[in-house]
Design an enzyme around this catalytic site. Structure first.
Site, PDB file in Angstrom:
ATOM      1  N   GLN A 286      10.436   7.524   0.673  1.00 49.81           N
ATOM      2  CA  GLN A 286      10.846   6.743  -0.507  1.00 49.81           C
ATOM      3  C   GLN A 286      12.247   6.193  -0.316  1.00 49.81           C
ATOM      4  OE1 GLN A 286       9.009   6.027  -3.166  1.00 49.81           O
ATOM      5  NE2 GLN A 286       7.340   7.496  -3.127  1.00 49.81           N
ATOM      6  N   TYR A 315      -2.442  10.631   0.263  1.00 51.36           N
ATOM      7  CA  TYR A 315      -1.358   9.696   0.620  1.00 51.36           C
ATOM      8  C   TYR A 315      -0.027  10.455   0.620  1.00 51.36           C
ATOM      9  CZ  TYR A 315      -5.053   6.551  -0.971  1.00 51.36           C
ATOM     10  OH  TYR A 315      -6.253   5.944  -1.173  1.00 51.36           O
ATOM     11  N   CYS A 411       2.558   2.294  -7.464  1.00 58.00           N
ATOM     12  CA  CYS A 411       3.606   1.285  -7.262  1.00 58.00           C
ATOM     13  C   CYS A 411       3.084  -0.109  -7.593  1.00 58.00           C
ATOM     14  CB  CYS A 411       4.147   1.357  -5.831  1.00 58.00           C
ATOM     15  SG  CYS A 411       2.901   1.071  -4.586  1.00 58.00           S
TER      16      CYS A 411
HETATM   17  N1  SAH Z   1       3.613  10.475  -1.327  1.00 66.53           N
HETATM   18  C1  SAH Z   1       4.454  10.034  -0.240  1.00 66.53           C
HETATM   19  C2  SAH Z   1       3.998   8.716   0.396  1.00 66.53           C
HETATM   20  C3  SAH Z   1       3.614   7.608  -0.517  1.00 66.53           C
HETATM   21  S1  SAH Z   1       3.514   6.010   0.230  1.00 66.53           S
HETATM   22  C4  SAH Z   1       5.873   9.926  -0.689  1.00 66.53           C
HETATM   23  O1  SAH Z   1       6.159   9.861  -1.870  1.00 66.53           O
HETATM   24  O2  SAH Z   1       6.755   9.901   0.163  1.00 66.53           O
HETATM   25  C5  SAH Z   1       1.866   5.802   0.637  1.00 66.53           C
HETATM   26  C6  SAH Z   1       1.396   6.558   1.856  1.00 66.53           C
HETATM   27  O3  SAH Z   1       0.022   6.232   2.032  1.00 66.53           O
HETATM   28  C7  SAH Z   1       2.083   6.201   3.172  1.00 66.53           C
HETATM   29  O4  SAH Z   1       2.576   7.386   3.753  1.00 66.53           O
HETATM   30  C8  SAH Z   1       0.950   5.606   4.048  1.00 66.53           C
HETATM   31  O5  SAH Z   1       1.043   6.004   5.401  1.00 66.53           O
HETATM   32  C9  SAH Z   1      -0.286   6.200   3.418  1.00 66.53           C
HETATM   33  N2  SAH Z   1      -1.557   5.481   3.504  1.00 66.53           N
HETATM   34  C10 SAH Z   1      -1.815   4.164   3.423  1.00 66.53           C
HETATM   35  N3  SAH Z   1      -3.129   3.931   3.434  1.00 66.53           N
HETATM   36  C11 SAH Z   1      -3.743   5.138   3.521  1.00 66.53           C
HETATM   37  C12 SAH Z   1      -5.109   5.576   3.555  1.00 66.53           C
HETATM   38  N4  SAH Z   1      -6.109   4.708   3.508  1.00 66.53           N
HETATM   39  N5  SAH Z   1      -5.340   6.889   3.622  1.00 66.53           N
HETATM   40  C13 SAH Z   1      -4.334   7.788   3.662  1.00 66.53           C
HETATM   41  N6  SAH Z   1      -3.034   7.432   3.636  1.00 66.53           N
HETATM   42  C14 SAH Z   1      -2.741   6.131   3.567  1.00 66.53           C
END
Ligand code: SAH
Length: 455
Positions: A286, A315, A411
């Site tokens: 973030q 995610y 987001c």
């Molecule tokens: N919760 C974490 C990351 C959120 S951002 C935080 O707050 O730091 C969204 C995340 O989704 C990223 O790390 C990206 O790599 C991942 N992502 C994107 N598409 C995805 C999918 N289809 N399956 C799993 N992860 C995914």
């Protein structure tokens, strides 16, 4: 039937602004035909000139104001709007927060959903908040420059103060730029697909002050690489990691698949919620650490854990939410699509002595189906997807696992509304107000936390 637009290109006319779009543009209507105008706020009356006419909408630019919004503030620098760094810089911060709350409410209203949206949680100082910069490098008049693209173009506007970035990062970019000039390293040229250095990425730990510099190059090696690296870490004592990322493709995607550590460690460390995190170049982290702590605290509070629960964090990135929840849960499972992020997440679990977390590399939508097939019964599921939101298959398998609670960190309110409806079709209802948290002051991006519970 072909309807003729009521305006034509270059025409000047007087309009009133009635709305503000997600991109932060003012909207005026001429016989129901919408015109989008940069730097125009709701309630303002102005003279505009039409710059583009498409079938169902057009664009115009503001020429002069007949009346200004009480929420208008003086531009810090118009470049920040032209580059899209701070498209809302002319809107007073309290009004930005209201705008974000209103955006979510309006999207739910359009979908005929009656929801409560709480006031947006803002920042005391809504500038210089970003812990990460990604800047393009180009030659202008024979000199290497760093800055930002003019919106909807690849024209580089040289910049030294990026307004919303940690000033230590801005200073580092200038240092690296000067060294690149000194060693006469050519910038990448998109048209000829020649040259070397494409982008510079800098990340700095908000608490740790550890800094990572990523040099993104078209070539496998940068001319004078060893001397350059040596000079960078000598000039910038905070730097604990210098990484080369090779991107040889003709593409708009910033990073390529090969990363090599040129100096120090492959990760930097930072703390968040009292936990330590290692972050590598390719992992998502973030960008607004102060607000992220508020966002995560909200997600933790809303999850309402007692220590007995099984939790899924889909995610999960480098495991930030997973580990913050693990302190209050029996078992946490995390999944992310980026292998480096999951490697970081596993290291981070060890660093923080948390043994009740398991991380998996996969598409969240596929992993959820596997967990469901394996009979995992989560009490709480947290989702934090990218802007495109959730795959319907993920919503389907989540609903089949039947958690009592789903905490949706979003987001993008447009996909949030869509996904919430799909959960509602499967027996879930929104619980309590939706809480927006301002992660991106001066920009129109809207982040929020929504809780869904099983009816
Ligand atoms: N919760 C974490 C990351 C959120 S951002 C935080 O707050 O730091 C969204 C995340 O989704 C990223 O790390 C990206 O790599 C991942 N992502 C994107 N598409 C995805 C999918 N289809 N399956 C799993 N992860 C995914």
């Amino acid at each position: 039937m072909k309807i003729k637009a009521p305006v034509s290109k270059n025409e000047q006319l007087d309009v009133s602004i009635m709305d503000l779009t997600y991109q932060g543009m003012g909207v005026a209507k001429v016989n129901d035909f919408p015109l989008f105008i940069e730097n125009a706020l709701p309630g303002e009356e102005l003279t505009i000139q039409v710059t583009k006419v498409a079938k169902n909408y057009g664009f115009a630019r503001a020429i002069s104001w007949k009346s200004e919004s009480p929420d208008r503030v003086k531009d810090v620098d118009k470049t920040y709007r032209q580059t899209g760094i701070a498209p809302l810089q002319h809107l007073a911060y309290p009004a930005q927060l209201k705008f974000k709350q209103h955006q979510i409410a309006e999207l739910f209203n359009k979908a005929h959903q009656d929801v409560e949206v709480a006031p947006t949680l803002g920042m005391a100082n809504p500038t210089q908040y970003r812990n990460k910069a990604q800047v393009p490098v180009r030659m202008i008049k024979g000199q290497l420059e760093t800055g930002f693209y003019r919106q909807h173009s690849h024209d580089l506007i040289p910049l030294t103060d990026f307004y919303i970035q940690d000033p230590a990062i801005d200073a580092a970019i200038i240092k690296v730029r000067d060294l690149l000039r000194q060693f006469e390293i050519p910038a990448y040229n998109e048209i000829s697909d020649k040259g070397v250095l494409r982008n510079i990425m800098v990340r700095r730990g908000y608490y740790s002050h550890e800094m990572m510099i990523v040099l993104i190059s078209r070539t496998q090696k940068i001319p004078s690489q060893a001397q350059l690296v040596d000079q960078i870490h000598k000039a910038l004592p905070e730097v604990t990691s210098i990484v080369l990322n090779v991107n040889a493709k003709k593409t708009n995607v910033i990073m390529g698949n090969v990363t090599r550590v040129l100096y120090g460690k492959p990760t930097i460390e930072d703390t968040l919620m009292g936990l330590t995190f290692a972050i590598s170049a390719r992992s998502f982290y973030q960008v607004n650490p102060q607000q992220t702590e508020k966002l995560y605290q909200m997600a933790i509070d809303k999850a309402g854990l007692t220590g007995e629960e099984t939790v899924i964090d889909a995610y999960c990135g480098i495991g930030t939410i997973s580990l913050a929840l693990a302190k209050h849960a029996k078992q946490v499972y995390g999944v992310d699509i980026v292998p480096e992020a999951i490697e970081d997440a596993k290291v981070n679990a060890q660093k923080n002595h948390l043994t009740n977390v398991d991380f998996f590399v996969d598409k969240a939508e596929d992993q959820m189906i596997q967990w469901q097939a394996a009979g995992i019964k989560p009490d709480v599921v947290v989702v934090d997807p990218p802007r495109k939101g959730l795959a319907e298959t993920l919503i389907e398998s989540t609903a089949k696992m039947g958690p009592k609670k789903i905490v949706y960190v979003s987001c993008n309110p447009a996909t949030l509304v869509r996904d919430v409806q799909l959960f509602q079709d499967r027996g879930y209802v929104i619980d309590g107000p939706i809480q927006p948290v301002d992660q991106f002051p001066q920009t129109p991006h809207v982040e929020s936390v929504t809780v869904l519970v099983k009816k």
